[in-house]
Write an enzyme that holds these catalytic residues in place. Structure first.
Site, mmCIF file in Angstrom:
data_model
loop_
_atom_site.group_PDB
_atom_site.id
_atom_site.type_symbol
_atom_site.label_atom_id
_atom_site.label_comp_id
_atom_site.label_asym_id
_atom_site.label_seq_id
_atom_site.Cartn_x
_atom_site.Cartn_y
_atom_site.Cartn_z
ATOM 1 N N ASN A 86 8.012 3.398 5.056
ATOM 2 C CA ASN A 86 8.828 4.312 4.327
ATOM 3 C C ASN A 86 9.696 5.481 5.053
ATOM 4 O O ASN A 86 9.600 6.663 4.639
ATOM 5 C CB ASN A 86 8.029 4.831 3.126
ATOM 6 C CG ASN A 86 6.935 5.670 3.356
ATOM 7 O OD1 ASN A 86 6.430 5.345 4.505
ATOM 8 N ND2 ASN A 86 6.528 6.548 2.423
ATOM 9 N N PHE A 111 3.792 14.418 -2.531
ATOM 10 C CA PHE A 111 2.455 13.771 -2.484
ATOM 11 C C PHE A 111 2.074 13.554 -0.957
ATOM 12 O O PHE A 111 2.813 13.072 -0.195
ATOM 13 C CB PHE A 111 2.580 12.396 -3.089
ATOM 14 C CG PHE A 111 2.649 12.482 -4.782
ATOM 15 C CD1 PHE A 111 3.930 12.286 -5.210
ATOM 16 C CD2 PHE A 111 1.552 12.421 -5.497
ATOM 17 C CE1 PHE A 111 4.072 12.559 -6.477
ATOM 18 C CE2 PHE A 111 1.619 12.561 -6.844
ATOM 19 C CZ PHE A 111 2.970 12.537 -7.260
ATOM 20 N N GLY A 112 0.715 13.676 -0.727
ATOM 21 C CA GLY A 112 -0.044 13.497 0.343
ATOM 22 C C GLY A 112 -0.527 14.504 1.332
ATOM 23 O O GLY A 112 -0.185 15.629 1.196
ATOM 24 N N HIS A 158 1.556 7.489 8.166
ATOM 25 C CA HIS A 158 2.906 7.739 8.010
ATOM 26 C C HIS A 158 3.483 8.723 9.178
ATOM 27 O O HIS A 158 3.292 9.773 9.076
ATOM 28 C CB HIS A 158 3.200 8.212 6.825
ATOM 29 C CG HIS A 158 2.953 7.416 5.378
ATOM 30 N ND1 HIS A 158 3.756 6.744 4.928
ATOM 31 C CD2 HIS A 158 1.656 7.537 4.586
ATOM 32 C CE1 HIS A 158 3.195 5.979 3.710
ATOM 33 N NE2 HIS A 158 1.944 6.443 3.726
ATOM 34 N N HIS A 182 1.209 -0.762 -2.562
ATOM 35 C CA HIS A 182 0.905 0.485 -3.265
ATOM 36 C C HIS A 182 0.467 0.192 -4.715
ATOM 37 O O HIS A 182 1.547 0.379 -5.394
ATOM 38 C CB HIS A 182 1.695 1.640 -2.746
ATOM 39 C CG HIS A 182 1.575 2.791 -3.241
ATOM 40 N ND1 HIS A 182 1.261 4.067 -2.535
ATOM 41 C CD2 HIS A 182 1.382 3.197 -4.728
ATOM 42 C CE1 HIS A 182 1.061 5.001 -3.401
ATOM 43 N NE2 HIS A 182 0.964 4.550 -4.691
ATOM 44 N N ASP A 202 -4.279 7.306 5.473
ATOM 45 C CA ASP A 202 -2.991 7.562 4.668
ATOM 46 C C ASP A 202 -2.467 8.944 5.033
ATOM 47 O O ASP A 202 -1.804 9.746 4.252
ATOM 48 C CB ASP A 202 -3.398 7.438 3.195
ATOM 49 C CG ASP A 202 -1.760 7.378 2.357
ATOM 50 O OD1 ASP A 202 -1.905 7.629 1.094
ATOM 51 O OD2 ASP A 202 -0.715 7.351 2.984
ATOM 52 N N HIS A 220 3.914 16.724 5.721
ATOM 53 C CA HIS A 220 4.667 17.007 5.097
ATOM 54 C C HIS A 220 5.016 18.827 5.576
ATOM 55 O O HIS A 220 4.009 19.422 5.840
ATOM 56 C CB HIS A 220 4.357 17.139 3.359
ATOM 57 C CG HIS A 220 4.473 15.830 2.751
ATOM 58 N ND1 HIS A 220 5.571 15.404 2.680
ATOM 59 C CD2 HIS A 220 3.667 15.197 2.057
ATOM 60 C CE1 HIS A 220 5.632 14.114 1.967
ATOM 61 N NE2 HIS A 220 4.348 14.271 1.806
ATOM 62 N N HIS A 230 -3.357 2.692 8.134
ATOM 63 C CA HIS A 230 -2.448 3.384 7.037
ATOM 64 C C HIS A 230 -2.020 4.790 7.630
ATOM 65 O O HIS A 230 -2.667 5.655 7.077
ATOM 66 C CB HIS A 230 -3.076 3.207 5.972
ATOM 67 C CG HIS A 230 -2.124 3.545 4.460
ATOM 68 N ND1 HIS A 230 -2.139 3.034 3.330
ATOM 69 C CD2 HIS A 230 -1.199 4.280 4.317
ATOM 70 C CE1 HIS A 230 -1.434 3.408 2.525
ATOM 71 N NE2 HIS A 230 -0.608 4.129 3.323
ATOM 72 N N ARG A 279 6.858 10.028 10.504
ATOM 73 C CA ARG A 279 8.211 10.032 9.804
ATOM 74 C C ARG A 279 9.505 9.572 10.813
ATOM 75 O O ARG A 279 10.450 10.382 10.477
ATOM 76 C CB ARG A 279 8.077 11.465 9.363
ATOM 77 C CG ARG A 279 7.028 11.904 8.386
ATOM 78 C CD ARG A 279 6.907 11.035 7.159
ATOM 79 N NE ARG A 279 5.914 11.839 6.321
ATOM 80 C CZ ARG A 279 5.479 11.195 5.171
ATOM 81 N NH1 ARG A 279 6.196 10.098 4.447
ATOM 82 N NH2 ARG A 279 4.472 11.743 4.284
#
Lengths: 311, 430, 177
Positions: free
Chosen positions: B101, B329-330, B69, B185, B311, B315, B67, B71
Site C-alpha cells: 500500500n 492508524f498504526g 510497511h 486484512h 505490522d 507515521h 508484515h 513507505r
C-alpha cells in the site's frame, strides 16, 4: 481548590467537588437575581471560547457567565470547512498559548479533543462538549436543577430518554448522577443505546411507560433529524408513538414527574409543546441554572490563579 | 554508524547457540568467513581474528517479519527501504516482507521490480508483497504471475480488506497457479463503519465510535471457508480477537494451508490503555479486551497462531499529533518487538525461549518458503545476537526508523537484540 | 500565645444597647433604615441590633446579609477554597439608609468590598457603618460611624469576636503571639 485544574469530563470527578460546584452555583443564582448582575471576581482574567462546532446556546451561556464575572471574553469559531487534517487545531492551540490566555472553553466534534489540547497549552481548559464523549457543564446544570427541585441527588430516580448512543449530555449525566448516588435508567430505541451501556452502572429499559412510572425526573434528549432516514429512526411518528413525552403519557402517571431537556426542543417529536410549556417542565430554569453553574465553574477554576502558576 | 561492513573473518565467541531449525541449544562459537557460516562449535581461534564476545548472550537466526510497511515509493518522509532496514536490523530482523500500500501501490511487475532492485542495496533481505487488485481498488486482479516472477512472495491489499467475497474467491483460486499465500486484512468495511477503537466498555465510556470484533471474525470466517473451498494458501494477518482465534483453531484441524500471525501490541495491550486517547494506540484492527489478549496468547502457545509480525507502520508527527478521529492508524514495531515478545511470552507466560524465537524465525520463513536452515555451513550469515534478560526503558534513541509513533516509549522492555548480521553487514545496537 | 478577654457577655450586650440607641438618636426618621450584616458575625449582630431597636422603639427594621466573597480584592492570592455563605438582600436599596454591621473593623477591605456589592442592589441614599470593635490599622480610607469599642492593636495581635449564635460562647478576646 477543586482537585482538578481542568474540567474535561465527569468520569471519575469527585463527588465533593460536584457538590461544591452546585452549592456555589446557587450563590451565583442569587447574583443573577440582583438588579446589577455583576461581580468583579474574574476581573483581569482572559477567557477564550474556542468553538470548533457551532453552538449558539452554550456559547452565549458561557459568555454571559464570563461577563457577569467581569472576565474578558474572546470568541473563536472555526467552521468545519476550515478544519483541515487537524492542522488548524494544533496551530490554533499554540497561538492561544503564545497569547497567554488564562482559560479556554472548548467545543469540538471529536472525543478526546480537550484532553489533546492539554498537551499543547498550559491554560485552564473547560470542555463545552467533545463530540459524542462528554458535556460536563450541561450535566452539572442538570444536576443543579434536580437538586433545586428535590433537595438532594442521592437515591433520586432519573431516566434519560432518547438517542443515547450519540449523546454527550447523556454520558456526562450518567457519570455525574451515579457519582452523586442517583439511580439512572436509559430508555430509547435499542439501536440508539450503546451495547455495553449497563456496564456504566445504569439499567436499560425500552418501555417508556414503565420508565415514566418509575422515574422522579426525566431528561429528554433531542432527536437529531439527521438520524432519521438513515435506518436509525424509521419516522417521526414512529418515534413519538414509542418514546414521545406527550401530555397523555404524563397524565396517566401516579405522580408528577419533573421534565428536563437540554434544548433546543423539537416540539412534537421527542416532547410535546404542551409539555415543554407546562408546569412539570423546568427547561427554562435549566437555562438560568446554566449561566449560574458556568459562573461557579469558572469562578472555582480560574480564581486563585497565582496558586496555579506557582504549583 | 551502527552498521558497518563485516570483517572478512569474524568469530562469535562463547554464546548460547539456539538453532530453531534443528531445535538444538548448546554453548559454542560461530565462525563467519566472507559473510558465510564457516564453522559452528567449540572453535580454537587465532588471536588476530575479530571477535564478538557473546558470553551470557544468545546467538540465533536473524528474525523475519512478514508484515511491515516501508513507505517507499510515495511517503519517503515516513520511512524508506533504507531507513526501514536500519529499524529492522536494530530489532534483530534480517528479512522482511513489505506491504504494497505504497503510493503508487505495488500492483504491477514494474513496481515489484523497483522494490527488488532497491532492496539489493539494502543490508537486509526485503521481499515485496504484491497487491491483489489494481490500485487496491478491489475490482481487477493484478498480474500475479508476472509479479511473482519479478519476486513478489505473496499478495495482499493490506491496509484495505478485500470486501467483495467474489473477488476474494477469485484471488484465492488464481493464487493456486503460483502457490503463494493470499493475505487479507480482515475487517468488514460495513460493520467496521467509522469505528476508531474496539467496540466495548471503553469505547462507550470515551464516546468513541466502536469497531466490533465481529467485523474481523465474520470476514475471517468467510476467508477460511473460501480458502478451504479453493484449496489455496491463506495467511491471516494481525489476528486480534478471540472469536477469530476460535475460527482459525477449528479450521486448522482439517486444513494445513492456513496460517496466521499476531502483532506484539495485540499481545501486550488491552483496550483500557486507550483511556488516555493516545493516538499511538490507534491501530487497525483495534486493540481489544483483556479476554481477547489472553486468547491470542493461548493461541500462540497452541500453535494456532504461527508467528509474530509487527505490522510496522511509520507515521509522521503531524499524522499522529492530532485529534483521535483524524490520526492515522498504526504504530512502528520493529525495534520494540523482541523486548515486548520476550517480556510477555517468556517472562510472564513461561514459554520456552526456543519456541518464542521460532515464532520470529523458522515459523514465518516456513509460511513464505524461505530457507529455514540458516546455520547450515556455507549459508550467508543471517544472525541475531541477543541478551534475553536485560531490562531497560524503551526510549527515542532506540528507534532507527524515520518515524517515532510508538506507544512503547517509556515502557519497560525485557530482552534486547544487540548485534545483527546480514548480507555481510554487522549492525550494532550498543 | 496570650489571650486577654476585653469584653464579656454582659459588656457586649451593654455595648449593643448603646449602639442601638445611638442609631436611633442619629436618625429622626428610621423607617427607611436597613441593617445589613456582613458574613459571618456581622449577620447575628445586625439581627440583635434590629431586635433591640424593636424593643426600644417598636419599629422592626428590614435586615439583610452580605457575603462579600465574590467581591474580594484578594481572590487571586487566596490559598483556601472560598466558602460562600450567600448574600440575602431581598429588597431594593434605592432611597434607603443602609447601616452595614460587622464585628471587627481592621484594614477596611471587607467594607470596601461590601460597598461595591451594595451597588448591585440599587442606589442607597446613605451608607453608614456600625462595628462592635475597631482595632485600627486601616489600609483604605474607611471609617466607622458607630463603634462599640476601640481596641488598639499591634502587629502580630488579633482580635477575635465570639458570638453564641456561631461559637456557642460570647466574648471579645485580644490574642498576642
Amino acid at each position: 481548590m477543586l482537585k482538578n485544574k481542568h474540567l474535561l469530563g465527569l468520569a471519575g470527578y469527585p463527588a465533593e467537588d460536584i457538590q461544591t460546584i452546585i452549592d456555589t452555583a446557587f450563590n451565583f443564582r442569587e447574583v443573577l437575581e440582583r438588579p446589577i448582575k455583576k461581580v468583579p471576581s474574574l476581573q483581569g482574567v482572559t477567557i477564550v471560547n474556542l468553538f470548533f462546532e457551532n453552538s449558539t446556546r452554550t456559547r452565549i451561556s458561557f459568555e454571559l457567565a464570563q461577563k457577569r464575572l467581569s472576565a474578558d471574553t474572546v470568541n473563536f469559531s472555526a467552521s468545519s470547512s476550515s478544519l483541515k487534517k487537524g492542522e488548524s487545531f494544533k496551530d490554533t492551540a499554540q497561538n492561544i498559548e503564545a497569547m497567554k490566555i488564562d482559560a479556554v472553553v472548548m467545543r469540538h466534534p471529536t472525543p478526546g479533543a480537550p484532553k489533546h489540547l492539554t498537551e499543547f497549552i498550559d491554560s485552564i481548559i473547560i470542555n463545552a462538549g467533545d463530540g459524542t464523549h462528554e458535556h460536563p457543564t450541561q450535566a452539572i446544570l442538570d444536576m443543579m436543577s434536580l437538586h433545586e427541585k428535590f433537595g438532594k441527588l442521592k437515591g433520586l430516580k432519573v431516566a434519560i430518554i432518547g438517542d443515547i448512543l450519540h449523546s454527550r449530555v447523556a454520558l456526562s449525566n450518567i457519570y455525574g448522577l451515579i457519582t452523586m448516588g442517583a439511580e439512572v435508567v436509559l430508555c430509547g430505541p435499542p439501536n440508539l443505546i450503546p451495547h455495553h451501556a449497563e456496564e456504566l452502572g445504569v439499567v436499560v429499559n425500552h418501555n417508556i411507560n414503565e420508565v415514566l412510572d418509575w422515574a422522579d425526573a426525566i431528561n429528554v434528549l433531542r432527536i437529531q433529524r439527521e438520524r432519521m432516514g438513515k435506518g436509525l429512526i424509521p419516522s417521526i411518528r414512529e418515534y413519538r408513538s414509542l418514546f414521545g413525552i406527550t401530555s397523555t403519557r404524563l397524565k396517566t402517571l401516579k405522580k408528577e414527574i419533573v421534565v428536563m431537556h437540554p434544548g433546543p426542543i423539537n416540539r412534537g417529536v421527542e416532547i410535546d409543546g404542551v409539555v415543554a410549556d407546562g408546569d412539570q417542565a423546568i427547561i427554562l430554569d435549566q437555562v438560568l441554572n446554566g449561566v449560574a453553574s458556568r459562573m461557579a465553574i469558572l469562578f472555582l477554576l480560574c480564581s486563585g490563579k497565582k496558586i496555579n502558576e506557582e504549583s | 554508524m551502527p552498521a558497518k561492513k563485516l570483517k572478512s573473518r569474524i568469530l562469535l565467541v562463547n554464546g548460547t547457540i539456539i538453532d530453531p531449525y534443528t531445535k538444538q541449544i548448546f554453548l559454542g562459537d560461530i565462525l563467519i568467513e566472507e559473510g558465510r557460516i564457516s564453522k559452528i562449535g567449540k572453535i580454537i581461534s587465532d588471536s588476530n581474528i575479530e571477535k564478538i564476545d557473546c558470553s551470557g548472550k544468545i546467538i540465533t537466526h536473524g528474525f523475519c517479519d512478514l508484515h511491515v510497511h516501508f513507505r517507499e515509493p510515495g511517503r519517503e518522509d515516513k520511512e524508506t527501504l533504507e531507513s526501514g532496514s536500519m529499524a529492522a536490523m536494530s530489532g534483530g530482523f534480517t528479512r522482511v516482507c513489505v506491504m504494497p500500500n505504497t503510493n503508487p501501490p505495488l500492483d504491477s511487475p514494474e513496481a515489484i521490480n523497483f522494490i527488488i532492485k532497491k532492496a539489493d542495496e539494502c543490508p537486509i533481505y526485503i521481499h515485496p508483497i504484491g497487491a491483489v487488485t489494481k490500485m487496491q481498488a478491489g475490482n481487477d486482479l493484478t498480474e500475479m504471475g508476472l509479479m511473482e516472477k519479478e519476486g513478489a512472495v505473496a499478495f495482499s491489499d493490506d491496509g484495505l480488506p478485500i470486501q467483495d467475497g467474489s473477488m476474494m474467491r477469485i484471488a484465492l483460486e488464481y493464487s493456486n497457479l503460483i502457490k503463494v499465500p493470499i493475505i487479507n486484512h480482515s475487517e468488514d468495511e460495513c460493520l467496521r463503519a467509522n469505528g476508531l477503537m474496539n467496540e466495548g466498555v471503553v469505547s462507550t465510556k470515551l464516546g468513541l465510535d466502536g469497531n466490533s470484533d465481529l467485523a474481523e471474525s465474520l470476514m475471517v470466517n468467510r476467508d477460511l471457508e473460501l480458502a478451504d473451498f479453493t484449496n489455496s494458501k491463506l495467511h491471516i494477518p494481525h489476528v486480534s480477537s478471540s472469536k477469530s482465534v476460535d475460527l482459525i483453531r477449528r479450521k486448522k484441524r482439517v486444513n494445513s494451508k492456513i496460517s496466521a500471525e499476531v502483532t506484539p501490541h495485540h499481545l501486550y495491550f488491552n483496550e483500557e490503555a486507550l483511556n488516555t486517547f493516545d493516538t499511538n494506540l490507534k491501530v487497525a484492527p483495534p486493540i481489544r479486551t483483556e479476554s481477547d489478549r489472553r486468547s491470542l496468547i493461548q493461541a500462540i502457545k497452541e500453535g494456532v497462531i504461527d508467528c509474530i509480525a509487527t505490522d510496522h507502520a511509520p507515521h509522521t508527527l503531524d499524522d499522529k499529533e492530532t485529534t483521535f478521529d483524524l490520526a492515522s492508524f498504526g504504530m512502528i514495531g520493529l525495534e520494540s518487538c523482541f523486548g515486548i515478545i520476550n517480556k510477555v511470552l517468556v517472562k510472564q507466560e513461561g514459554m520456552e525461549l526456543l519456541d518464542v524465537i521460532s515464532l520470529l524465525t523458522v515459523n514465518p520463513r516456513k509460511i513464505m518458503n524461505f530457507e529455514m536452515d540458516l546455520f547450515k555451513i556455507g549459508r550467508p550469515a543471517e544472525i541475531t545476537i541477543l541478551d534475553p534478560d536485560v531490562e531497560y526503558i524503551f526510549k527515542k534513541n532506540h528507534i532507527q526508523s524515520l518515524s517515532v509513533n510508538s506507544p512503547f516509549l517509556g515502557e519497560t522492555m525485557i530482552g534486547k537484540t544487540q548485534y545483527t548480521i546480514s548480507k555481510n553487514i554487522l549492525f550494532s545496537n550498543e | 500565645m496570650m489571650k486577654k478577654v476585653i469584653m464579656d457577655v454582659l459588656s457586649i450586650d451593654k455595648t449593643l444597647n448603646r449602639l442601638s440607641h445611638e442609631i436611633l438618636e442619629r436618625f429622626s426618621f428610621i423607617d427607611n433604615i436597613v441593617l445589613i450584616g456582613i458574613h459571618k458575625r456581622g449577620v447575628p449582630l445586625a439581627k440583635r441590633i434590629k431586635n433591640k431597636i424593636k424593643d426600644i422603639n417598636g419599629t422592626e427594621l428590614k435586615t439583610g446579609a452580605l457575603d462579600i466573597t465574590f467581591h474580594r480584592d484578594d481572590y487571586r492570592e487566596r490559598l483556601i477554597m472560598p466558602e460562600v455563605k450567600g448574600t440575602e438582600v431581598s429588597f431594593s436599596l434605592d432611597n434607603k439608609i443602609v447601616i452595614l454591621v460587622d464585628d471587627v473593623l481592621y484594614t477596611g477591605r471587607t467594607i470596601r468590598a461590601a460597598l461595591e456589592e451594595l451597588n448591585s442592589f440599587g442606589r442607597a441614599e446613605k451608607v453608614q457603618l456600625a462595628v462592635l470593635v475597631d482595632r485600627g490599622h486601616r489600609e483604605l480610607p474607611i471609617k466607622a460611624d458607630f463603634v462599640g469599642k476601640n481596641i488598639p492593636t499591634h502587629e502580630g495581635e488579633h482580635v477575635n469576636v465570639l458570638l453564641k449564635e456561631i461559637d456557642d460562647e460570647e466574648s471579645v478576646v485580644l490574642i498576642k503571639n
